[in-house]
Motif scaffolding. Sequence first.
Motif, PDB file in Angstrom:
ATOM      1  N   THR A  56       0.827  -1.205   0.000  1.00  0.00           N
ATOM      2  CA  THR A  56       0.000   0.000   0.000  1.00  0.00           C
ATOM      3  C   THR A  56       0.861   1.256   0.000  1.00  0.00           C
ATOM      4  OG1 THR A  56      -1.755  -1.172   1.177  1.00  0.00           O
ATOM      5  CG2 THR A  56      -1.819   1.231   1.255  1.00  0.00           C
ATOM      6  N   LEU A  57       1.887   1.289   0.862  1.00  0.00           N
ATOM      7  CA  LEU A  57       2.764   2.463   0.924  1.00  0.00           C
ATOM      8  C   LEU A  57       3.503   2.677  -0.392  1.00  0.00           C
ATOM      9  CD1 LEU A  57       4.172   1.969   4.533  1.00  0.00           C
ATOM     10  CD2 LEU A  57       2.626   3.782   3.763  1.00  0.00           C
ATOM     11  N   ALA A  58       3.959   1.591  -1.015  1.00  0.00           N
ATOM     12  CA  ALA A  58       4.646   1.703  -2.300  1.00  0.00           C
ATOM     13  C   ALA A  58       3.701   2.247  -3.375  1.00  0.00           C
ATOM     14  CB  ALA A  58       5.204   0.347  -2.723  1.00  0.00           C
ATOM     15  N   SER A  59       2.458   1.828  -3.340  1.00  0.00           N
ATOM     16  CA  SER A  59       1.476   2.319  -4.300  1.00  0.00           C
ATOM     17  C   SER A  59       1.244   3.816  -4.107  1.00  0.00           C
ATOM     18  CB  SER A  59       0.158   1.554  -4.142  1.00  0.00           C
ATOM     19  OG  SER A  59      -0.829   2.077  -4.996  1.00  0.00           O
ATOM     20  N   HIS A  60       1.081   4.241  -2.853  1.00  0.00           N
ATOM     21  CA  HIS A  60       0.880   5.665  -2.583  1.00  0.00           C
ATOM     22  C   HIS A  60       2.089   6.484  -3.025  1.00  0.00           C
ATOM     23  CE1 HIS A  60      -2.906   5.148  -0.619  1.00  0.00           C
ATOM     24  NE2 HIS A  60      -2.411   4.509   0.422  1.00  0.00           N
ATOM     25  N   ALA A  61       3.292   5.991  -2.745  1.00  0.00           N
ATOM     26  CA  ALA A  61       4.508   6.726  -3.075  1.00  0.00           C
ATOM     27  C   ALA A  61       4.732   6.820  -4.580  1.00  0.00           C
ATOM     28  CB  ALA A  61       5.715   6.077  -2.403  1.00  0.00           C
ATOM     29  N   SER A  62       4.247   5.848  -5.333  1.00  0.00           N
ATOM     30  CA  SER A  62       4.512   5.833  -6.771  1.00  0.00           C
ATOM     31  C   SER A  62       3.433   6.522  -7.610  1.00  0.00           C
ATOM     32  CB  SER A  62       4.691   4.396  -7.260  1.00  0.00           C
ATOM     33  OG  SER A  62       3.489   3.671  -7.102  1.00  0.00           O
ATOM     34  N   HIS A  63       2.305   6.860  -7.018  1.00  0.00           N
ATOM     35  CA  HIS A  63       1.251   7.555  -7.757  1.00  0.00           C
ATOM     36  C   HIS A  63       1.282   9.043  -7.401  1.00  0.00           C
ATOM     37  CE1 HIS A  63      -0.280   3.442  -8.217  1.00  0.00           C
ATOM     38  NE2 HIS A  63      -0.810   3.915  -9.328  1.00  0.00           N
ATOM     39  N   PHE A  64       1.594   9.865  -8.406  1.00  0.00           N
ATOM     40  CA  PHE A  64       1.778  11.294  -8.175  1.00  0.00           C
ATOM     41  C   PHE A  64       0.544  11.940  -7.559  1.00  0.00           C
ATOM     42  CE2 PHE A  64       1.610  15.740  -9.456  1.00  0.00           C
ATOM     43  CZ  PHE A  64       2.813  16.186  -8.915  1.00  0.00           C
ATOM     44  N   ASP A  65      -0.646  11.595  -8.026  1.00  0.00           N
ATOM     45  CA  ASP A  65      -1.866  12.211  -7.497  1.00  0.00           C
ATOM     46  C   ASP A  65      -2.032  11.934  -6.007  1.00  0.00           C
ATOM     47  OD1 ASP A  65      -2.441  13.179  -9.992  1.00  0.00           O
ATOM     48  OD2 ASP A  65      -3.862  11.578 -10.491  1.00  0.00           O
ATOM     49  N   GLN A  66      -1.765  10.707  -5.596  1.00  0.00           N
ATOM     50  CA  GLN A  66      -1.917  10.363  -4.183  1.00  0.00           C
ATOM     51  C   GLN A  66      -0.871  11.064  -3.322  1.00  0.00           C
ATOM     52  OE1 GLN A  66      -1.883   6.087  -4.036  1.00  0.00           O
ATOM     53  NE2 GLN A  66      -3.988   5.926  -4.762  1.00  0.00           N
ATOM     54  N   ILE A  67       0.374  11.073  -3.797  1.00  0.00           N
ATOM     55  CA  ILE A  67       1.427  11.687  -2.991  1.00  0.00           C
ATOM     56  C   ILE A  67       1.239  13.203  -2.915  1.00  0.00           C
ATOM     57  CG2 ILE A  67       3.192  11.968  -4.787  1.00  0.00           C
ATOM     58  CD1 ILE A  67       3.873  10.720  -1.277  1.00  0.00           C
ATOM     59  N   SER A  68       0.773  13.820  -3.998  1.00  0.00           N
ATOM     60  CA  SER A  68       0.545  15.265  -3.964  1.00  0.00           C
ATOM     61  C   SER A  68      -0.633  15.604  -3.048  1.00  0.00           C
ATOM     62  CB  SER A  68       0.326  15.833  -5.365  1.00  0.00           C
ATOM     63  OG  SER A  68      -0.799  15.263  -5.965  1.00  0.00           O
TER      64      SER A  68
END
Length: 108
Positions: A56-68
């Motif tokens: 889950t954390l890797a997915s959040h970190a790799s998706h620009f929309d989520q991290i922004s």
Amino acid sequence: QKDADHHSHHLALTTIIMSTNPATITSSDQLKARYLGTGHADMPKYEFATQMHRDTLASHASHFDQISFQAVAQNESIGRARTQLLERMVQPCGPPPTKSKEQQILES
């Protein structure tokens, strides 16, 4: 269109895993060998939870929309928010549980 593709992919994956055909069981074993997060029957709860949290954390970190989105919500820069997520991946569920003396004897 995107939801239809996702649904058909999920349906195909479910069909592969749930089938009783011996060739398909081999495919299921290959999927489990390829994707570490799928686990196995003897996987401890802590290890499974750690795999799920890291995924889950890797997915959040790799998706620009989520991290922004997280960066704005935390009033941080995007780079700092990403770094914090990556640091959490080290031990996402805290330190591993301690083993009892009986378990240590059985493993040695």
